[in-house]
Design an enzyme around this catalytic site. Structure first.
Site, PDB file in Angstrom:
ATOM      1  N   GLY A   1      -8.914 -17.633  13.856  1.00 39.08           N
ATOM      2  CA  GLY A   1      -8.992 -16.174  14.028  1.00 39.08           C
ATOM      3  C   GLY A   1      -9.700 -15.430  12.911  1.00 39.08           C
ATOM      4  O   GLY A   1      -9.725 -14.208  12.926  1.00 39.08           O
ATOM      5  N   ASP A   2     -10.264 -16.148  11.907  1.00 39.32           N
ATOM      6  CA  ASP A   2     -10.984 -15.455  10.826  1.00 39.32           C
ATOM      7  C   ASP A   2     -12.415 -15.132  11.263  1.00 39.32           C
ATOM      8  O   ASP A   2     -13.198 -16.046  11.512  1.00 39.32           O
ATOM      9  CB  ASP A   2     -11.073 -16.360   9.574  1.00 39.32           C
TER      10      ASP A   2
ATOM     11  N   SER B   1      -5.866  -0.759  10.606  1.00 39.35           N
ATOM     12  CA  SER B   1      -6.516  -1.955  10.041  1.00 39.35           C
ATOM     13  C   SER B   1      -7.857  -2.210  10.700  1.00 39.35           C
ATOM     14  O   SER B   1      -8.043  -1.908  11.888  1.00 39.35           O
ATOM     15  CB  SER B   1      -5.603  -3.150  10.296  1.00 39.35           C
TER      16      SER B   1
ATOM     17  N   ASP C   1      16.069   0.870  10.252  1.00 39.40           N
ATOM     18  CA  ASP C   1      15.045   0.124  10.987  1.00 39.40           C
ATOM     19  C   ASP C   1      14.490   1.026  12.085  1.00 39.40           C
ATOM     20  O   ASP C   1      15.255   1.610  12.859  1.00 39.40           O
ATOM     21  CB  ASP C   1      15.706  -1.128  11.592  1.00 39.40           C
TER      22      ASP C   1
ATOM     23  N   ILE D   1       0.848  -1.208   0.000  1.00 36.51           N
ATOM     24  CA  ILE D   1       0.000   0.000   0.000  1.00 36.51           C
ATOM     25  C   ILE D   1       0.880   1.254   0.000  1.00 36.51           C
ATOM     26  O   ILE D   1       0.570   2.250  -0.661  1.00 36.51           O
ATOM     27  CB  ILE D   1      -0.990  -0.026   1.188  1.00 36.51           C
TER      28      ILE D   1
ATOM     29  N   ASN E   1       8.534  -4.121  16.661  1.00 33.23           N
ATOM     30  CA  ASN E   1       8.487  -3.526  15.321  1.00 33.23           C
ATOM     31  C   ASN E   1       7.427  -2.442  15.222  1.00 33.23           C
ATOM     32  O   ASN E   1       7.701  -1.335  14.765  1.00 33.23           O
ATOM     33  CB  ASN E   1       8.127  -4.608  14.299  1.00 33.23           C
TER      34      ASN E   1
ATOM     35  N   ARG F   1      -9.533 -21.166   9.039  1.00 37.07           N
ATOM     36  CA  ARG F   1      -8.259 -20.617   9.501  1.00 37.07           C
ATOM     37  C   ARG F   1      -8.525 -19.946  10.851  1.00 37.07           C
ATOM     38  O   ARG F   1      -9.501 -19.198  10.994  1.00 37.07           O
ATOM     39  CB  ARG F   1      -7.761 -19.592   8.471  1.00 37.07           C
TER      40      ARG F   1
ATOM     41  N   LYS G   1      -1.754  -2.471  16.303  1.00 38.38           N
ATOM     42  CA  LYS G   1      -2.278  -1.332  15.526  1.00 38.38           C
ATOM     43  C   LYS G   1      -3.089  -0.406  16.440  1.00 38.38           C
ATOM     44  O   LYS G   1      -3.012   0.823  16.328  1.00 38.38           O
ATOM     45  CB  LYS G   1      -3.145  -1.834  14.370  1.00 38.38           C
TER      46      LYS G   1
ATOM     47  N   HIS H   1      -2.804 -13.863   1.377  1.00 34.48           N
ATOM     48  CA  HIS H   1      -4.091 -13.256   1.024  1.00 34.48           C
ATOM     49  C   HIS H   1      -4.829 -14.029  -0.061  1.00 34.48           C
ATOM     50  O   HIS H   1      -4.221 -14.668  -0.920  1.00 34.48           O
ATOM     51  CB  HIS H   1      -3.886 -11.796   0.597  1.00 34.48           C
TER      52      HIS H   1
ATOM     53  N   TYR I   1      -1.526  -8.695  16.093  1.00 37.22           N
ATOM     54  CA  TYR I   1      -1.398  -7.667  15.049  1.00 37.22           C
ATOM     55  C   TYR I   1      -2.389  -6.524  15.305  1.00 37.22           C
ATOM     56  O   TYR I   1      -2.016  -5.347  15.327  1.00 37.22           O
ATOM     57  CB  TYR I   1      -1.628  -8.306  13.676  1.00 37.22           C
TER      58      TYR I   1
ATOM     59  N   ILE J   1      -9.545 -23.164   0.291  1.00 35.00           N
ATOM     60  CA  ILE J   1     -10.625 -22.302   0.798  1.00 35.00           C
ATOM     61  C   ILE J   1     -10.782 -22.642   2.280  1.00 35.00           C
ATOM     62  O   ILE J   1     -11.136 -23.769   2.636  1.00 35.00           O
ATOM     63  CB  ILE J   1     -11.925 -22.536  -0.003  1.00 35.00           C
TER      64      ILE J   1
HETATM   65  N1  UFG Z   1      -8.639 -17.215   2.440  1.00 34.50           N
HETATM   66  C1  UFG Z   1      -8.728 -18.477   1.887  1.00 34.50           C
HETATM   67  N2  UFG Z   1      -7.606 -18.997   1.325  1.00 34.50           N
HETATM   68  C2  UFG Z   1      -6.418 -18.339   1.276  1.00 34.50           C
HETATM   69  C3  UFG Z   1      -6.337 -17.042   1.838  1.00 34.50           C
HETATM   70  C4  UFG Z   1      -7.484 -16.517   2.420  1.00 34.50           C
HETATM   71  O1  UFG Z   1      -9.777 -19.111   1.920  1.00 34.50           O
HETATM   72  O2  UFG Z   1      -5.415 -18.881   0.756  1.00 34.50           O
HETATM   73  C5  UFG Z   1      -9.855 -16.623   3.050  1.00 34.50           C
HETATM   74  C6  UFG Z   1      -9.648 -16.281   4.500  1.00 34.50           C
HETATM   75  O3  UFG Z   1      -9.901 -17.380   5.324  1.00 34.50           O
HETATM   76  C7  UFG Z   1     -10.641 -15.123   4.670  1.00 34.50           C
HETATM   77  C8  UFG Z   1     -10.660 -14.445   3.296  1.00 34.50           C
HETATM   78  O4  UFG Z   1     -10.134 -15.417   2.392  1.00 34.50           O
HETATM   79  O5  UFG Z   1     -11.910 -15.634   4.930  1.00 34.50           O
HETATM   80  C9  UFG Z   1      -9.793 -13.212   3.224  1.00 34.50           C
HETATM   81  O6  UFG Z   1      -8.497 -13.547   3.717  1.00 34.50           O
HETATM   82  P1  UFG Z   1      -7.217 -12.624   3.515  1.00 34.50           P
HETATM   83  O7  UFG Z   1      -6.060 -13.330   4.151  1.00 34.50           O
HETATM   84  O8  UFG Z   1      -7.094 -12.248   2.081  1.00 34.50           O
HETATM   85  O9  UFG Z   1      -7.576 -11.319   4.315  1.00 34.50           O
HETATM   86  P2  UFG Z   1      -8.020 -11.161   5.849  1.00 34.50           P
HETATM   87  O10 UFG Z   1      -9.455 -10.738   5.835  1.00 34.50           O
HETATM   88  O11 UFG Z   1      -7.662 -12.331   6.680  1.00 34.50           O
HETATM   89  O12 UFG Z   1      -7.002 -10.046   6.294  1.00 34.50           O
HETATM   90  C10 UFG Z   1      -7.266  -8.697   6.192  1.00 34.50           C
HETATM   91  C11 UFG Z   1      -5.954  -7.934   6.183  1.00 34.50           C
HETATM   92  C12 UFG Z   1      -5.237  -8.107   7.494  1.00 34.50           C
HETATM   93  C13 UFG Z   1      -6.168  -7.766   8.631  1.00 34.50           C
HETATM   94  C14 UFG Z   1      -7.436  -8.587   8.533  1.00 34.50           C
HETATM   95  C15 UFG Z   1      -8.440  -8.261   9.614  1.00 34.50           C
HETATM   96  O13 UFG Z   1      -5.122  -8.378   5.131  1.00 34.50           O
HETATM   97  O14 UFG Z   1      -4.126  -7.251   7.536  1.00 34.50           O
HETATM   98  O15 UFG Z   1      -8.058  -8.323   7.281  1.00 34.50           O
HETATM   99  O16 UFG Z   1      -8.861  -6.979   9.482  1.00 34.50           O
HETATM  100  F1  UFG Z   1      -5.584  -8.050   9.808  1.00 34.50           F
END
Ligand code: UFG
Length: 321
Positions: free
Chosen positions: A283-284, A116, A50, A12, A91, A281, A144, A188, A140, A206
């Site tokens: 924490g999603d 974020s 750094d 970004i 960091n 995954r 933030k 991502h 994370y 997925i």
């Molecule tokens: N996903 C998959 N397979 C993958 C990668 C992701 O199924 O290989 C799914 C994840 O489980 C999630 C969705 O796709 O349901 C989006 O995942 P991302 O990793 O692309 O993005 P996140 O929503 O997890 O992460 C974003 C930001 C982070 C932030 C987070 C919470 O990239 O920096 O939102 O706000 F911490």
């Protein structure tokens, strides 16, 4: 204007540098190149240091004058943050304290900060506005939030102004294909799906198909990286004229499921993408969708690339380049 951009070699950050150059601003990039790329610095002046090393930081920046600072430099992998919390606190939080100290010593009093949606934690409402509770569920997000708190306290203590921009899901690539997303490791959804499509990555997993959503997969709010970059320019223009601390969400306000995104990636690539259905995954959250009304009203920010198709097509053009 003359700006310092920390993390300007990152995803970004580099798109924001591009937008600044295009409007005629001068840019100095500060980066430790731990995750950023030299190819993303676009010929701009680089200070390689750094943020954790206050003495080196102070000497590297001594005598500089900047009209404002864009602060992107941070670690941003959720899983890694939970495994290595102190590394993240050092960091992100200690690094930001050092940067603020040097900025104030040099009288650079205007900050735009990269935050974020991770600061919100588990959503309590379908759309998340800035007044939603902030109870982050990973390290994370906690770092933030701590960085935001630090800036808010500095703004209260002296003549300093800062804006924190809480991004939802940054996605896509520069439309001229000069910049794009490139993380190692890549975690991502969109780049992983497109790498699976181009054959340069593993089949996409997925993560979870039994969520309480219409198709069983998680819902996210994808925002094109050039729209995010433009919001930073508007935020800097605002913060230079308004004392104090403000937070703004940046998102499109539309939710798309993992399956929606996967289908858009198949359409953009013009082929089926190898994939497997995997476990959830850790924490999603089920759904994260922004209410970004405040940024639209106060910053007069209007995202241009609101269609998922266009966002994914720009990412595919970058991936195949
Ligand atoms: N996903 C998959 N397979 C993958 C990668 C992701 O199924 O290989 C799914 C994840 O489980 C999630 C969705 O796709 O349901 C989006 O995942 P991302 O990793 O692309 O993005 P996140 O929503 O997890 O992460 C974003 C930001 C982070 C932030 C987070 C919470 O990239 O920096 O939102 O706000 F911490």
């Amino acid at each position: 204007m003359n700006y310092l951009v920390t993390g300007g070699a990152g995803y970004i950050g580099s798109h924001t540098v591009k937008a600044l150059i295009e409007r005629g601003d001068d840019v100095t990039i500060l980066d430790n190149f731990s995750t950023g790329h030299r190819w993303a610095t676009q010929g701009q002046r680089i200070i390689e240091v750094d943020l954790r090393d206050l003495h080196l930081l102070r000497s590297a920046l001594s005598g500089e004058t900047f009209d404002g600072v864009f602060h992107f430099a941070a670690k941003s992998l959720v899983a890694e943050s939970n495994q290595r919390p102190l590394f993240y606190y050092q960091n992100n939080v200690a690094g930001t304290a050092n940067l603020l100290e040097v900025a104030i010593e040099n009288n650079w009093m205007h900050f735009v900060f990269s935050s974020s949606a991770a600061v919100y934690g588990t959503p309590e409402t379908a759309l998340i506005a800035e007044d939603h509770s902030t109870l982050p569920i990973n390290v994370y997000g906690k770092t933030k939030l701590a960085m935001e708190g630090m800036m808010q306290d500095v703004c209260a203590a002296q003549e300093f102004s800062a804006i924190s921009l809480r991004y939802f899901n940054a996605a896509g690539a520069a439309l001229d294909c000069s910049l794009g997303e490139s993380h190692e490791p890549e975690t991502h959804l969109i780049p992983n799906a497109l790498k699976a499509a181009s054959g340069s990555g593993q089949p996409l997993t997925i993560f979870g198909y039994d969520y309480p959503t219409p198709d069983g997969t998680c819902i996210r709010d994808y925002i094109h990286v050039e729209d995010l970059a433009n919001a930073h320019l508007k935020a800097m223009d605002y913060v230079r004229n308004h004392q104090g601390f403000e937070v703004f969400n940046l998102g499109n306000g539309q939710g798309f499921s993992v399956k929606d995104v996967f289908s858009a990636c198949e359409r953009a690539a013009g082929k089926s993408i190898p994939h497997v259905l995997g476990d959830r995954r850790k924490g999603d959250p089920t759904s994260l969708v922004s209410d970004a009304t405040k940024a639209r009203k106060i910053l007069a920010w209007e995202p241009l690339h609101t269609k998922l198709e266009g966002i994914v097509e720009s990412a595919w053009a970058w991936e195949t380049k």
